[in-house]
Structures are given as structure tokens and as C-alpha cells.
Design a protein around this motif. Sequence first.
Motif, PDB file in Angstrom:
ATOM      1  N   PHE A 152      79.482  37.947  81.229  1.00 16.25           N
ATOM      2  CA  PHE A 152      79.639  39.270  81.429  1.00 16.25           C
ATOM      3  C   PHE A 152      78.541  39.946  82.135  1.00 16.25           C
ATOM      4  CE2 PHE A 152      81.021  37.614  77.345  1.00 16.25           C
ATOM      5  CZ  PHE A 152      82.619  37.780  77.216  1.00 16.25           C
ATOM      6  N   PRO A 153      78.463  39.595  83.532  1.00 17.87           N
ATOM      7  CA  PRO A 153      77.457  40.212  84.210  1.00 17.87           C
ATOM      8  C   PRO A 153      77.580  41.720  84.491  1.00 17.87           C
ATOM      9  CG  PRO A 153      79.074  39.291  85.620  1.00 17.87           C
ATOM     10  CD  PRO A 153      79.697  38.912  84.267  1.00 17.87           C
ATOM     11  N   SER A 154      76.209  42.229  84.361  1.00 19.76           N
ATOM     12  CA  SER A 154      75.982  43.911  84.592  1.00 19.76           C
ATOM     13  C   SER A 154      76.653  44.335  83.327  1.00 19.76           C
ATOM     14  CB  SER A 154      76.530  44.263  85.554  1.00 19.76           C
ATOM     15  OG  SER A 154      76.057  43.628  86.893  1.00 19.76           O
ATOM     16  N   THR A 155      76.900  43.826  82.472  1.00 25.71           N
ATOM     17  CA  THR A 155      77.260  44.512  80.996  1.00 25.71           C
ATOM     18  C   THR A 155      76.147  44.847  80.027  1.00 25.71           C
ATOM     19  OG1 THR A 155      79.336  43.392  81.102  1.00 25.71           O
ATOM     20  CG2 THR A 155      78.791  44.324  79.071  1.00 25.71           C
ATOM     21  N   LYS A 156      75.685  46.114  79.835  1.00 28.41           N
ATOM     22  CA  LYS A 156      74.740  46.413  79.019  1.00 28.41           C
ATOM     23  C   LYS A 156      75.411  46.597  77.770  1.00 28.41           C
ATOM     24  CE  LYS A 156      71.464  50.057  77.538  1.00 28.41           C
ATOM     25  NZ  LYS A 156      70.923  51.298  77.810  1.00 28.41           N
ATOM     26  N   ILE A 157      74.458  45.647  76.650  1.00 24.88           N
ATOM     27  CA  ILE A 157      74.852  45.564  75.119  1.00 24.88           C
ATOM     28  C   ILE A 157      74.176  46.811  74.489  1.00 24.88           C
ATOM     29  CG2 ILE A 157      74.859  44.143  73.402  1.00 24.88           C
ATOM     30  CD1 ILE A 157      76.589  43.236  75.629  1.00 24.88           C
ATOM     31  N   ASN A 158      75.098  47.495  73.680  1.00 23.10           N
ATOM     32  CA  ASN A 158      74.460  48.754  72.970  1.00 23.10           C
ATOM     33  C   ASN A 158      74.288  48.246  71.628  1.00 23.10           C
ATOM     34  OD1 ASN A 158      76.731  49.845  74.959  1.00 23.10           O
ATOM     35  ND2 ASN A 158      74.508  50.909  75.207  1.00 23.10           N
ATOM     36  N   PHE A 159      74.993  47.372  70.897  1.00 23.41           N
ATOM     37  CA  PHE A 159      75.022  47.283  69.376  1.00 23.41           C
ATOM     38  C   PHE A 159      75.292  45.791  69.197  1.00 23.41           C
ATOM     39  CE2 PHE A 159      77.367  46.984  65.309  1.00 23.41           C
ATOM     40  CZ  PHE A 159      76.371  47.438  64.496  1.00 23.41           C
ATOM     41  N   VAL A 160      74.586  45.251  68.398  1.00 18.37           N
ATOM     42  CA  VAL A 160      74.641  43.745  67.921  1.00 18.37           C
ATOM     43  C   VAL A 160      74.768  43.614  66.400  1.00 18.37           C
ATOM     44  CG1 VAL A 160      73.714  41.609  67.997  1.00 18.37           C
ATOM     45  CG2 VAL A 160      73.242  42.960  69.951  1.00 18.37           C
ATOM     46  N   LYS A 161      75.820  42.936  66.055  1.00 18.88           N
ATOM     47  CA  LYS A 161      76.012  42.469  64.499  1.00 18.88           C
ATOM     48  C   LYS A 161      75.775  41.152  64.590  1.00 18.88           C
ATOM     49  CE  LYS A 161      79.162  40.747  61.698  1.00 18.88           C
ATOM     50  NZ  LYS A 161      80.114  39.353  61.983  1.00 18.88           N
ATOM     51  N   ILE A 162      75.191  40.650  63.483  1.00 17.00           N
ATOM     52  CA  ILE A 162      74.734  39.229  63.416  1.00 17.00           C
ATOM     53  C   ILE A 162      74.812  38.575  61.787  1.00 17.00           C
ATOM     54  CG2 ILE A 162      73.083  37.363  63.409  1.00 17.00           C
ATOM     55  CD1 ILE A 162      71.387  39.038  65.733  1.00 17.00           C
ATOM     56  N   ASP A 163      76.004  37.901  61.719  1.00 17.63           N
ATOM     57  CA  ASP A 163      76.120  37.384  60.125  1.00 17.63           C
ATOM     58  C   ASP A 163      76.288  35.991  60.303  1.00 17.63           C
ATOM     59  OD1 ASP A 163      76.719  36.697  57.848  1.00 17.63           O
ATOM     60  OD2 ASP A 163      78.352  38.241  57.613  1.00 17.63           O
ATOM     61  N   VAL A 164      75.065  35.234  60.263  1.00 12.74           N
ATOM     62  CA  VAL A 164      75.275  33.688  60.683  1.00 12.74           C
ATOM     63  C   VAL A 164      74.711  33.006  59.572  1.00 12.74           C
ATOM     64  CG1 VAL A 164      75.551  33.858  63.111  1.00 12.74           C
ATOM     65  CG2 VAL A 164      73.401  34.041  62.208  1.00 12.74           C
ATOM     66  N   ALA A 180      64.981  42.903  75.340  1.00 10.05           N
ATOM     67  CA  ALA A 180      64.151  43.511  76.030  1.00 10.05           C
ATOM     68  C   ALA A 180      64.624  44.410  77.209  1.00 10.05           C
ATOM     69  CB  ALA A 180      63.121  42.424  76.690  1.00 10.05           C
ATOM     70  N   ASN A 181      66.016  44.219  77.633  1.00 10.58           N
ATOM     71  CA  ASN A 181      66.373  45.043  78.784  1.00 10.58           C
ATOM     72  C   ASN A 181      67.455  46.129  78.033  1.00 10.58           C
ATOM     73  OD1 ASN A 181      64.947  43.449  80.413  1.00 10.58           O
ATOM     74  ND2 ASN A 181      66.532  41.806  80.992  1.00 10.58           N
ATOM     75  N   ASP A 182      68.123  45.749  77.182  1.00 10.60           N
ATOM     76  CA  ASP A 182      69.340  46.600  76.661  1.00 10.60           C
ATOM     77  C   ASP A 182      68.786  47.360  75.814  1.00 10.60           C
ATOM     78  OD1 ASP A 182      70.673  45.455  78.844  1.00 10.60           O
ATOM     79  OD2 ASP A 182      72.003  44.361  77.546  1.00 10.60           O
ATOM     80  N   ARG A 183      67.926  47.125  74.892  1.00 10.11           N
ATOM     81  CA  ARG A 183      67.340  47.576  73.513  1.00 10.11           C
ATOM     82  C   ARG A 183      68.412  48.027  72.846  1.00 10.11           C
ATOM     83  NH1 ARG A 183      62.042  49.386  74.499  1.00 10.11           N
ATOM     84  NH2 ARG A 183      62.483  51.395  73.455  1.00 10.11           N
ATOM     85  N   PRO A 184      69.382  47.128  72.475  1.00 14.23           N
ATOM     86  CA  PRO A 184      70.421  47.516  71.340  1.00 14.23           C
ATOM     87  C   PRO A 184      69.944  47.872  70.068  1.00 14.23           C
ATOM     88  CG  PRO A 184      70.537  45.171  71.662  1.00 14.23           C
ATOM     89  CD  PRO A 184      69.444  45.677  72.695  1.00 14.23           C
ATOM     90  N   VAL A 185      70.629  48.514  69.194  1.00 14.45           N
ATOM     91  CA  VAL A 185      70.749  48.469  67.615  1.00 14.45           C
ATOM     92  C   VAL A 185      71.373  47.297  67.222  1.00 14.45           C
ATOM     93  CG1 VAL A 185      71.508  49.501  65.637  1.00 14.45           C
ATOM     94  CG2 VAL A 185      70.674  51.031  67.586  1.00 14.45           C
ATOM     95  N   VAL A 186      70.570  46.749  66.279  1.00 14.61           N
ATOM     96  CA  VAL A 186      70.672  45.619  65.709  1.00 14.61           C
ATOM     97  C   VAL A 186      71.026  45.691  64.237  1.00 14.61           C
ATOM     98  CG1 VAL A 186      70.130  42.822  65.523  1.00 14.61           C
ATOM     99  CG2 VAL A 186      69.899  44.064  67.708  1.00 14.61           C
ATOM    100  N   THR A 187      72.074  45.107  63.684  1.00 15.16           N
ATOM    101  CA  THR A 187      72.237  44.652  62.136  1.00 15.16           C
ATOM    102  C   THR A 187      72.312  43.114  62.125  1.00 15.16           C
ATOM    103  OG1 THR A 187      74.590  44.998  62.192  1.00 15.16           O
ATOM    104  CG2 THR A 187      73.651  46.897  62.001  1.00 15.16           C
ATOM    105  N   LEU A 188      71.553  42.841  60.904  1.00 13.96           N
ATOM    106  CA  LEU A 188      71.686  41.460  60.540  1.00 13.96           C
ATOM    107  C   LEU A 188      71.750  41.346  59.063  1.00 13.96           C
ATOM    108  CD1 LEU A 188      68.736  40.359  60.179  1.00 13.96           C
ATOM    109  CD2 LEU A 188      68.631  40.640  62.434  1.00 13.96           C
ATOM    110  N   GLU A 189      72.308  40.256  58.666  1.00 11.90           N
ATOM    111  CA  GLU A 189      72.310  39.960  57.079  1.00 11.90           C
ATOM    112  C   GLU A 189      70.855  39.425  56.772  1.00 11.90           C
ATOM    113  OE1 GLU A 189      74.697  37.134  53.840  1.00 11.90           O
ATOM    114  OE2 GLU A 189      74.351  36.341  55.831  1.00 11.90           O
ATOM    115  N   LEU A 190      70.628  39.891  55.449  1.00 12.84           N
ATOM    116  CA  LEU A 190      69.380  39.396  54.891  1.00 12.84           C
ATOM    117  C   LEU A 190      69.715  38.689  53.574  1.00 12.84           C
ATOM    118  CD1 LEU A 190      66.276  39.024  54.224  1.00 12.84           C
ATOM    119  CD2 LEU A 190      66.413  41.227  52.876  1.00 12.84           C
TER     120      LEU A 190
END
Length: 352
Positions: A152-164, A180-190
Amino acid sequence: MDQRKRHSLPVRIGDQTFQVTSDDDYLGNLNGTFEPATVELFHTLVRPNDVALDIGANIGCTALLLSQLAGKTICFEPSPSTYALLQSNVENAGAANVVLVNAGLGAKAADLSIAFNPANRSGGFVSDKPVAGHAIEAIKIVHGDEHLKAAFPSTKINFVKIDVEGYELNVLNGLADTLANDRPVVTLELNHWCLNAFQRMSVPDFFDALRAKFPVLYAVGKRGARDLHTPADSYFVMHEHIVKFDFPVIVGAFDESQLGAFLDRYVRNPPAYEEPVPAEVRIAELQAALSQTEQVLATERAARAREQAAAITLARDAAARQQQLQATIDAVHASHSWKVTAPLRAVRNLLN
């Protein structure tokens, strides 16, 4: 691997209802509606033109939610059998803005394995050892940044959901450039159980690692959100999560301006919360109420028994009195005077 029969159920996900297919107990446990708390949270974080990553996509419920909220969603699911269900559900929903990848993300490319209970695919975790009662599948892990740059070249990531299930830091470390480059909002599981059991990591260590990555970091629970950069709030979240499994979601960002709606909903106007009554206290209350009810019933039964005894005594006394009166009447009828005066009574009856 345990071969389980596929089944489909209608599930309300966000603003739409989808026919979702799986072969485990997950759908039945939803009771027809996908995680209202997650839906509400994502509404405050995801914007219509965002490109979102769904890392640990499972069978696709979150992907179908993001298909309504984001402009494009890229899903990563490493389990081949779970991926087949994910693919079927996304295709059946007609979610054209969702892209699927049959791989997991990590800090380095590797061929690993995933373990999951056949009755609950959503709890699958990366494992290098057999786990009793769990299905084991070979999976492919790709380096996050390298895969995104290639696919996905040149695709800026805005939001990341992680459940692993405890593998979160591996995912984040593989996305260092993207963060570092896209500075997305990230949600992840605790999930302190998964961190301890599968990664041998404590919650304080996990928080330290996340604070080093995100200048803005919140834990979200039943009482709203707490700032994990504030020591008192961080301690409170650790206690409540480890003891009560509250605050199961973490939100990371690079500037608070990214979280306007989130802060309004979860920090400035947190939901009303009433501390649940401990189970032992509730049991004691119920036992006391039961004892009180039994006492009332016993008192009522005793009162009714007394009433019945009194009624029996009254009836017995009335019967005895009746017998006594009848005996007196019979005695009068049998007396000599009654017989002698019979002609007089007959004349009086005639005159009357």
C-alpha cells in the motif's frame, strides 16, 4: 483440528445488520448485537476519510463496523481457517472498501503458529508450544512497515485497531515508521492475563513501553477514560484492571487534537457509574432477605395454626352445647308433666 459446523446469525453492527458466519460460540454470545461499547468508542475516533488497519480481524465484525466509519480498512488475520470466515463475511456484506490480508503483523517476518479454543476463535494467540484443548495452525507474520510500504505505497494510515491477545508490542514495534510518519490514533487491548501468560510481561512494563510510543495515552473503562501519563490514574487503572478486569481498551495518539470527540465523551463527560456490589455482599444480602422471608412465613403459619385451633375449639364447644340443648329438649318431651299437659296444648292450638 476440531471440525465444527458453520452457522450464520444476524448481527447488528453499528448502523447495519449483517448475516455473519462462524463455527464457534462467539456469535451466540453476542446476543444479536456487536459490542456496543466498541461501536460507541470507534464513533469518537474514526473519521469518514480515514484509512484504518484492523489487526487481528477475527471473523470480521470489527471490519464491518469500520466499513461504515472509515474510507478504507485493511484487515490482517493470520489464522487460515479464521481468515476464510473473515473473507466470507466481508464478501457477503458487500464491503467493497475492506481489503483482506491473510497474515499477522509483527516486529519481524516469521513463520509461527497460533493457538485458539475451537469454541472461541477471538481468543487466538501466537504460540510456539502446543496448548491442551486448543487448535494449532501455522501462520505467517510480516513486518508491518515493510508490508504496508510494499502493498500500500503512499497510503497514510489514520487509525489502527490491534487485538492480538498479548502480541501488541510486537505489532507496534513493526509499525515504528508508520507511527512516526503517519501519527495515527491507535486502539489496543489491555489484557493482563495474555501479557503475563504469553509474553511474560507485567502491566507496569506494558504501560512504560506504551508511554514511550504515545505522548497521549488513555485507558478506557466503565468509568470513562484515565490518563496513563498521570501516575495516580495509571495506578488506578492497573489495580482496577488486574483485580476487576476493567479498563480493557487503551487509546494512544500523538496530539490531543486528534481526540476531540473522544475526550468530550470519556474524559470531560464520563458515563455515570455505580460501583457494583461485591458478590459476597450480595449473597449475604440475599441470604438475609431469604431468612426474613422464612420468618414471615413461619409467623404466618403459626398464626393460621392458632386460628385453625381456635376454630376447631369453637366448633367443638358449639357441638357440645347443641348436644346438651337437644338432650334437655328430649328430657322435657319425655317428662310426665309434658305428657299430662298435652290436652291443654292441643286446645290452645285450636283456639289460636
